[in-house]
Every structure is written in C-alpha cells, then in structure tokens.
Enzyme design. Structure first.
Site, PDB file in Angstrom:
ATOM      1  CD  GLU A  34      -2.583   1.665   0.220  1.00 22.68           C
ATOM      2  OE1 GLU A  34      -2.408   2.803  -0.284  1.00 22.68           O
ATOM      3  OE2 GLU A  34      -3.393   0.836  -0.219  1.00 22.68           O
ATOM      4  N   GLY A  39      -6.769   1.277   4.277  1.00 21.91           N
ATOM      5  CA  GLY A  39      -8.179   1.586   4.074  1.00 21.91           C
ATOM      6  C   GLY A  39      -8.480   2.138   2.701  1.00 21.91           C
ATOM      7  N   GLY A  40      -7.448   2.570   1.983  1.00 19.90           N
ATOM      8  CA  GLY A  40      -7.631   3.032   0.607  1.00 19.90           C
ATOM      9  C   GLY A  40      -8.528   4.243   0.475  1.00 19.90           C
ATOM     10  CD  GLU A 187     -22.920  10.220  -0.314  1.00 19.80           C
ATOM     11  OE1 GLU A 187     -23.568   9.186  -0.088  1.00 19.80           O
ATOM     12  OE2 GLU A 187     -21.664  10.267  -0.243  1.00 19.80           O
ATOM     13  CG  ASP A 310     -13.477   1.508  -7.515  1.00 20.29           C
ATOM     14  OD1 ASP A 310     -14.442   0.734  -7.329  1.00 20.29           O
ATOM     15  OD2 ASP A 310     -13.333   2.572  -6.886  1.00 20.29           O
ATOM     16  CG  HIS A 442     -45.326   0.231  17.479  1.00 24.71           C
ATOM     17  ND1 HIS A 442     -45.527   0.966  16.334  1.00 24.71           N
ATOM     18  CD2 HIS A 442     -45.911   0.928  18.493  1.00 24.71           C
ATOM     19  CE1 HIS A 442     -46.208   2.060  16.629  1.00 24.71           C
ATOM     20  NE2 HIS A 442     -46.459   2.067  17.943  1.00 24.71           N
TER      21      HIS A 442
END
Length: 467
Positions: A34, A39-40, A187, A310, A442
C-alpha cells in the site's frame, strides 16, 4: 527475510485488505502493498470521511430547528476545523483497526509503490529501498481516483476534486458549483447546504442520480431545492474561467448559454481506475478503457494475476470490492463462493437516506417481467412522525407469478440499514409471505417495510385500499 508469498495483494482498500484477511484465514501466506494509508480511497478519501462530514453537518442543520422539540438555545455555530478533526479521528480509529487485523492474521505490510513484472515478480519502491517479492498469486486492488473531464479551464485554481474537499477544510465553499449530479455530487451538496452555503449542481443527464429510480431522483431534487440548492439538468459545461477572484462556469441548458459564479468548483463526474505505472513493459495485461479485463474467477489474461474492485468493469462501490475480494480468494483456493455477487445494494447518504437493490419497476417493464409493486409513504410511520422526518417512501417489486421479491427502492430514515434485509430477501428468492412472517417491533422504521410488502397484494393494514 523470505520474500516468497502465496498471495501478494496490491492495495489495502476495502477490496484488498478484506481479501488479504480472508486469504490468511484460509492458510495462505499473504503480503499487502500500500502506497498510502490503510483503508484506501473508501476509508481515507471517500465513503467514511464523506459520511462523517454528513453526520456532523446534518446535526448542525437539525439543531437550528431544535425549538420544534422544545430544545431552546441562544446561539449555535460551527467550527469547520473541529468538524474535520472529528472526521480525522474516525479515520484514525478505523485505520488502526485494519492494522491490528493484519498483525493478528500474520499479514506482512509493505509501504510503497508496486510494479508487476513477468513471472509474478512484484517490486516495491519504499522510501529508501527497492524490495523484490515473488507471489504464487497476485491480486490487484488499487482502486480509483477522481475522473477529470476535458473541459476548457478545468485546471484553473479553485477547481477541486472530492479528494481536495475531504482533506482541506480551508477551501472556500461559500458558493460551490458541482459539475455532475451523481452520488458524490448530492452528498457534497447535502454537506455544504447544511452549513448554509450556496450550492449549484450542473448535471448532463435529464435528472440527478440518473442511475436510480426516477421517483427517488424527483423527490431528492425537491428536497435539495427546499435547502436552497440550485439544480440544472440536461446541462453541458462549456468552459471554466476566473474573473476578479471568482470562478465562472459556463454551461448550455436548453440550447441557451448560462453562467454561474462560485468560489470553488467541484468535479464530481465519477472515478477512473488507478492502474498507472502498475505494469512493467515485460508483461501485457488485457485492458479496455483503462479497465482490467477479468474472467468469472477475477483472473486476468495472465495466469495467477487477479483484479477486483474499481480497476475492473462494473459498479464502483466499496462493499462490491470487498465481496469480490472474498470470492476471488475463495476461487483461488477451490472453494465454492459464499457470496452472491448479483445482488448489489446501493446507498446514498443524503437526508433522508436513499437505498436500492435489485431492479426497478421501469427496468422490469423493459425486461418484459410482469411485476406487482407495493409502496408506502413513510409519513404515516410512527417512528418517522416522532422523529419529524422528511416525506419518504419504500417501494418493493415482486414477480407477478411467484410473488418473489426482485427489487426495492427506499428514500427514508435508516434506509441504508434496512436495505440489507431486502438484499438478503432477493438473494434467497423470498416471497411476500416470507417477508411478513416475522413480527416487527413498534415503533420502528421496519414497520413501514412490512406495509410496503403487504400493499403489493392489498393486505396493508394502514394504507388506503388499492383500487
């Protein structure tokens, strides 16, 4: 140091780190490479930081209306630096959790950039060394980066990507222009509209969230407009320029040229695969439009090299990458996949939340599938009323013959949590009777889900009788 591994994973995002842990649990000797933080994109520049900011800014927006609940305050304000500090704290906790999982599963982590050579050799360029690794199998999970459109003036200072907005609290977004009307766009519009900023969305398609149910797009458009978000659809951006410290975005809408001024412009047209400089010239992997081509086992054109997430064709979602990573590792080890990759839930973290899974009523019609549709408006739900929620709905799609659920769309509070139940239902081909057999507590939002299911076949207690 032994540099031979059963599996080398390139990328520690939601696809890579999940695949690595799954492989280690199956007895494989695993290394992960990495170049950035664990976590990218999802954890550091995508899902988690965005939702952290949404949570904080929505709290601020709702506190401005707290008198409706009998909560009186003399003054309310926000500190953008502290909001970002809260966001960073969330990321740090989650990154630490991944690191601990790597240690617990004896996964070796290399910090640096990777390049793949022939014979499954991977060279890692660290800060001060070049390390050569050998993998029986290699899994590419390098994720994506913001796509940059070919618009004149796109490199003008003040034009930013989602990466920039999520890492720099000092970007001036008093007047924010967003190019694109997909998930990233709405968002960020939610975040900055909640802070009282002026937001303009420019979308080339006929509606925002064009890939989702039409009713969802229409309802969200009305809600965003109530929060002073200007939305232009069927609009094509022509150019970006700067005049007197103001960014000028020129776009064509209904054959007329318009301009809008802003302090910043967010590029939100999607994401492109991160595979630049990944392969040495000694190997040639089949690609198409910057996507790595894979077979049903996620194996590329070179035996022993796999790819997920991706960087391959398909929907770009963190949970999809994680699921693909698990299935790819299972197939490497001759295990029948434990996940159904055909049932993919999609979530949008606006307020109210949006979630969908399976096919829409319109898609079923195009496919020639006779369906029965059930729907409930959540404004009649007890939990929604006491929470003073925006008007929302839940829609479910059943086959007309066997009454099996094949799709669901919802726009309401807790939609992103409730969609999991319907994903499980679709994956297991459950019917309306299966879904209504269990009693619901409920007051809960889940009661509205039952109302929608029962409405499809005229059995709903609290809905009007269908004609």
């Amino acid at each position: 140091m032994d540099t031979n591994y059963d599996l080398i994973v390139i990328g520690a995002g939601p696809g890579g780190y999940v695949a690595a842990i799954k492989a280690a649990k199956l007895g494989m000797k695993v290394a992960v490479i990495e170049k950035g933080e664990l976590g990218g994109t999802c954890l550091n520049r995508g899902c988690i930081p965005t939702k952290s900011l949404i949570h904080a800014t929505e709290l601020y927006r709702k506190m401005q209306h707290s008198e409706e609940y009998g909560i009186i305050h003399s003054e309310i304000s926000y500190d953008i630096e502290k909001i970002f500090s809260y966001k960073d704290g969330v990321l740090e906790k989650l990154r630490g959790g991944i690191g601990q999982l790597f240690k617990a599963n004896n996964i070796t982590l290399f910090k640096g950039t990777a390049k793949i050579f022939k014979d499954n050799i991977v060279k890692v360029r660290t800060c001060d060394d070049l390390i050569e690794l050998k993998g029986t199998k290699i899994l590419i999970a390098t994720g994506s980066k913001p796509a940059i459109p070919k618009i004149p003036g796109v490199n003008t200072p003040g034009v930013v990507t989602s990466d920039d907005l999520l890492t720099n609290p000092n970007i001036n977004c008093d007047n924010l222009i967003i190019i694109g009307g997909g998930v990233i766009s709405v968002e960020f519009a939610t975040i900055f509209a909640s802070l009282g900023k002026n937001v303009t969305i420019i979308e080339a398609m006929s509606r925002i969230l064009p890939s989702m149910d039409k009713e969802i797009s229409q309802n969200l458009k009305m809600i965003l407009k109530k929060r002073n978000v200007n939305i232009h659809t069927n609009a094509m951006v022509e150019s970006i320029s700067k005049e007197n410290d103001k960014l000028i975005c020129s776009f064509k809408e209904k054959e007329k040229l318009h301009t809008v001024e802003g302090n910043s412009i967010l590029l939100a047209i999607g994401r492109s695969s991160s595979i630049d400089d990944l392969f040495d010239t000694s190997i040639c992997i089949d690609t198409e439009r910057n996507k790595i081509l894979v077979n049903e086992d996620f194996e590329t054109s070179i035996k022993g090299i796999y790819a997920i997430g991706d960087v391959i064709k398909g929907i770009q979602l963190a949970h999809v990458a994680s699921a693909q990573g698990i299935v790819a590792v299972e197939k490497m080890n001759g295990i029948v996949p434990t996940l159904n990759l055909d049932v993919i839930p999609s979530c949008v973290y606006t307020d109210p939340e949006i979630a969908s899974v399976g096919i829409t009523e319109e898609e079923a019609k195009d496919m020639g599938i006779p369906v029965v549709v059930g729907k409930t408006i959540t404004s009649s739900n007890g939990k929604a009323i006491l929470s003073n929620d925006e008007r929302g709905f839940i829609k479910v799609i059943f086959t007309k013959d066997y009454h099996a659920i094949i799709g669901a769309q919802m726009m309401c509070s807790r939609a992103t949590d409730m969609i999991g139940e319907l994903s499980t239902a679709i994956a297991n081909k459950l019917t309306d009777k299966d879904l209504t057999k269990a009693m619901k507590a409920h007051p809960t939002y889940n009661e509205a889900l039952v109302e929608a299911v029962e409405d499809a076949f005229g059995k709903s207690i609290h809905s009007r009788i269908k004609k």
